[in-house]
Design a protein around this motif. Structure first.
Motif, PDB file in Angstrom:
ATOM      1  N   ARG B  80       0.646  -1.533  -0.552  1.00 42.62           N
ATOM      2  CA  ARG B  80       0.169   0.063   0.311  1.00 42.62           C
ATOM      3  C   ARG B  80       1.262   1.326  -0.378  1.00 42.62           C
ATOM      4  NH1 ARG B  80      -4.640  -2.671   3.260  1.00 42.62           N
ATOM      5  NH2 ARG B  80      -6.086  -2.980   1.541  1.00 42.62           N
ATOM      6  N   ARG B  81       1.495   1.117   0.409  1.00 40.05           N
ATOM      7  CA  ARG B  81       2.253   2.612   0.930  1.00 40.05           C
ATOM      8  C   ARG B  81       3.555   2.826  -0.097  1.00 40.05           C
ATOM      9  NH1 ARG B  81       4.071   2.740   7.091  1.00 40.05           N
ATOM     10  NH2 ARG B  81       1.313   2.826   7.975  1.00 40.05           N
ATOM     11  N   LYS B  82       4.404   1.547  -0.938  1.00 34.10           N
ATOM     12  CA  LYS B  82       5.574   1.550  -1.422  1.00 34.10           C
ATOM     13  C   LYS B  82       4.621   1.557  -3.141  1.00 34.10           C
ATOM     14  CE  LYS B  82       9.257   0.790   1.223  1.00 34.10           C
ATOM     15  NZ  LYS B  82      10.463  -0.044   1.901  1.00 34.10           N
ATOM     16  N   LYS B  83       4.211   2.408  -3.796  1.00 34.75           N
ATOM     17  CA  LYS B  83       3.959   2.586  -4.657  1.00 34.75           C
ATOM     18  C   LYS B  83       4.691   2.267  -6.399  1.00 34.75           C
ATOM     19  CE  LYS B  83      -0.293   3.188  -3.768  1.00 34.75           C
ATOM     20  NZ  LYS B  83      -0.744   2.149  -3.305  1.00 34.75           N
ATOM     21  N   THR B  84       6.295   3.030  -5.319  1.00 31.74           N
ATOM     22  CA  THR B  84       7.101   3.139  -6.814  1.00 31.74           C
ATOM     23  C   THR B  84       8.663   1.830  -6.398  1.00 31.74           C
ATOM     24  OG1 THR B  84       8.938   4.690  -5.100  1.00 31.74           O
ATOM     25  CG2 THR B  84       7.016   5.734  -6.731  1.00 31.74           C
ATOM     26  N   SER B  85       7.883   0.989  -5.292  1.00 32.70           N
ATOM     27  CA  SER B  85       8.398  -0.082  -5.372  1.00 32.70           C
ATOM     28  C   SER B  85       8.213  -1.372  -6.667  1.00 32.70           C
ATOM     29  CB  SER B  85       7.914  -1.209  -4.451  1.00 32.70           C
ATOM     30  OG  SER B  85       7.022  -1.786  -4.557  1.00 32.70           O
ATOM     31  N   VAL B  88       5.299  -3.729  -7.013  1.00 31.74           N
ATOM     32  CA  VAL B  88       4.417  -2.473  -6.614  1.00 31.74           C
ATOM     33  C   VAL B  88       4.312  -2.406  -8.679  1.00 31.74           C
ATOM     34  CG1 VAL B  88       2.823  -0.342  -6.418  1.00 31.74           C
ATOM     35  CG2 VAL B  88       3.825  -1.859  -4.347  1.00 31.74           C
ATOM     36  N   VAL B  89       5.255  -1.322  -9.567  1.00 32.73           N
ATOM     37  CA  VAL B  89       4.982  -1.123 -10.539  1.00 32.73           C
ATOM     38  C   VAL B  89       5.043  -1.837 -11.559  1.00 32.73           C
ATOM     39  CG1 VAL B  89       6.595  -0.063 -11.979  1.00 32.73           C
ATOM     40  CG2 VAL B  89       6.437   1.200  -9.910  1.00 32.73           C
ATOM     41  N   ASN B  92       1.175  -3.604 -11.386  1.00 32.66           N
ATOM     42  CA  ASN B  92       0.850  -2.710 -12.324  1.00 32.66           C
ATOM     43  C   ASN B  92       0.539  -2.664 -13.901  1.00 32.66           C
ATOM     44  OD1 ASN B  92      -1.297  -0.791 -10.220  1.00 32.66           O
ATOM     45  ND2 ASN B  92       1.218  -0.147  -9.507  1.00 32.66           N
ATOM     46  N   GLY B 114       0.609  -8.314  -3.007  1.00 34.54           N
ATOM     47  CA  GLY B 114       0.413  -7.799  -4.226  1.00 34.54           C
ATOM     48  C   GLY B 114       0.205  -8.197  -5.244  1.00 34.54           C
ATOM     49  N   ILE B 118      -3.209  -6.279  -6.070  1.00 34.48           N
ATOM     50  CA  ILE B 118      -3.591  -5.031  -7.595  1.00 34.48           C
ATOM     51  C   ILE B 118      -3.929  -5.483  -9.126  1.00 34.48           C
ATOM     52  CG2 ILE B 118      -1.479  -4.197  -8.846  1.00 34.48           C
ATOM     53  CD1 ILE B 118       0.228  -3.643  -6.339  1.00 34.48           C
TER      54      ILE B 118
END
Lengths: 337, 337
Positions: B80-85, B88-89, B92, B114, B118
């Motif tokens: 939830r917090r590390k959107k640019t990890s 997560v990238v 997406n 994730g 996601i």
């Protein structure tokens, strides 16, 4: 003079009964002076088997039991109905004080049910775990519980840890044994509901050396002396240990026999390999005690041969001499009062 | 012309990142013509790593992600917090259809969380299991679930059986795969509460080849193609498999090196032994897919080297070509309607 320890042995239980059971009993009394064995089962068959050996006749008795409980029977029902089966007759010898211990390679379910129903639990013990030792690369470790109490509660697991510690310290001789709970990660917050509930309880025990979680991959590396887990998980660990060990050794033998060059190599390395791998031979360690009963009940592998039967009988001596049951009763009633 | 499959790879995850991950990606595109890889992570580091290799530049892209989720972080919070990890990238990219699949050797918890948060679940899927294949003496078997859903319910296990069957039949190519549930005895009445509830449900499934219970000792002997179990038990099986395998091989090496005679024997038998034991090398089989997501998410060992990364990328091709997710959606919604 040392007190004589009397071990009742199920002569009719296991894949190799009665031949290997009788032989194991003879080997045990030949091996140690302070043991008496009572072979329980069909008298004529046992006596015929015994006639093949030279041994001190005063140290092996035969008690007749004309019935047998098979692996296919529902355990509790079989114990209640088959009053003249070798398991029920032998367990009654323990209950009545005529024997200190009982060893069987027969139906695990019947031995577990009979142990609880006939011999009974020590005051304060909620559930008696089945606790085999399993080999590691640098010794052995105790697995509690490996199959007696599926769907156990957290308080049961705490008792398994306490009883397992007493056993490892006094029977196996490991000072201050390290206790760990099987988990799917090393961190305290990992695990299923049961482990999350049990972990803090174990952490609060001042009478055991709790070192936290152990992942299954580290069990063979001997990172703990007592491994606590719920019976379903413990049974999976024990059986996978045996199955994977034998499957890998089969593969290795195939590899060694696959080319002429490797066959010569195998001949040269055979005795050294055997020596290193003998630690992983389960039959060396005897059977699994059912801890927490008013008497000692030991279950050995169904496939036991004479060597494992002998070792299972011999381990009863230390257990009894070290008064493990008195220590368990004292510990549980002091720490949970 | 075959459709190109695009696999997003977490360049920053695992013990050997980014070097072995980059090398694995290069090996994969060299190996198969219909793959594109997107390496996700610190752009400058990845580009520097890639510069060491000769490969078709059009087939490896780099997408920048400046953050990394470590194994120590709480998974859901980190996602939830590390959107640019990198995780997560990359997830997406799968969600938005820019990649068909995602491979990571990073935090298992973060990949699992994730994947669900996601990428999301296929309609009808209650819980997505993590399903590695494990070696047996005559092939491989699929383990579902090995760690995604502790304390799962019976209906979840039934879905694991269905999804596992579809995977083994279509990706691995085993016709009518035999499905078994891990149990502590072979009889239907054995087991813990979960197994007793799940067994009859599996027996009633007409779309899978359910063969009953399997004891852990028989798993290495390849007696089933899909092994169904609750995640805690599955994780214990997977990790004990790895741990006991490596411990036994360590013992065998010690044995072979213990005397001069055995050392010569070892030299002669080494290549034959290696050949037989290579089936038990986990890195051959790539990673574990998380079945039942709207896209493919594959978790490989944290210790993965380039070979395992390559294999994990390659397995995404068959999965995508065989339209496994469409088959899962159709099966679950037909059989549970």
């Amino acid at each position: 003079m040392q007190k004589m320890i009397t071990v009742a042995v199920d002569a009719m239980g296991g894949d190799n009964a009665p031949g290997e059971i009788i032989k194991g009993a003879v080997l045990a009394v030949q091996d140690k002076a302070d043991i008496k064995v009572i072979l329980v089962g069909k008298e004529d068959v046992i006596k015929k088997g015994l006639a093949e050996y030279n041994y001190d006749k005063k140290r092996i008795d035969v008690v007749h039991a004309d019935d047998i409980i098979t692996n296919c029977e529902a355990p509790v029902l079989a114990i209640r109905r088959k009053k003249t089966s070798s398991i029920v007759v032998a367990l009654n010898l323990v209950k009545n004080g005529e024997a200190d211990a009982f060893v069987s390679a027969g139906s695990t379910g019947a031995v577990l049910a009979g142990g609880q129903l006939i011999v009974g639990r020590i005051k304060g013990v909620e559930r008696p775990p089945l606790t085999p030792v399993i080999p590691t690369i640098n010794g052995i470790t105790l697995l509690a519980d490996c199959g007696a109490n599926v769907d156990a509660r957290a308080t049961h697991l705490v008792q398994f840890a306490r009883m397992g510690s007493i056993y490892m310290e006094n029977v196996i001789g490991i000072k201050n044994p390290r206790v760990a709970i099987v988990n799917i990660g090393a961190e305290e917050e990992k695990g299923n509901a049961l482990v999350k509930e049990t972990f803090p309880l174990l952490k609060n025990c001042t009478d055991i050396n709790f070192i936290g979680s152990i992942e299954a991959r580290n069990i063979p590396y001997g990172e703990a002396d007592v491994i606590v887990c719920e019976a379903f998980v413990g049974n999976v660990i024990l059986k996978l240990y045996e199955g994977l060990g034998s499957a890998l050794l089969k593969k290795i033998k195939e590899g060694l026999m696959s080319t002429t060059k490797s066959k010569i190599g195998a001949l040269l390395s055979k005795s050294a390999l055997k020596e290193t791998l003998k630690d992983f031979d389960f039959s060396r360690y005897g059977g699994a005690p059912l801890l927490g009963l008013n008497g000692l009940v030991v279950k050995t592998h169904g496939s036991s041969k004479s060597n494992e039967i002998r070792n299972s009988i011999l381990q009863c001596v230390t257990f009894t001499e070290q008064k493990i049951n008195e220590k368990i009763e004292k510990n549980l009633n002091n720490n949970e009062a």
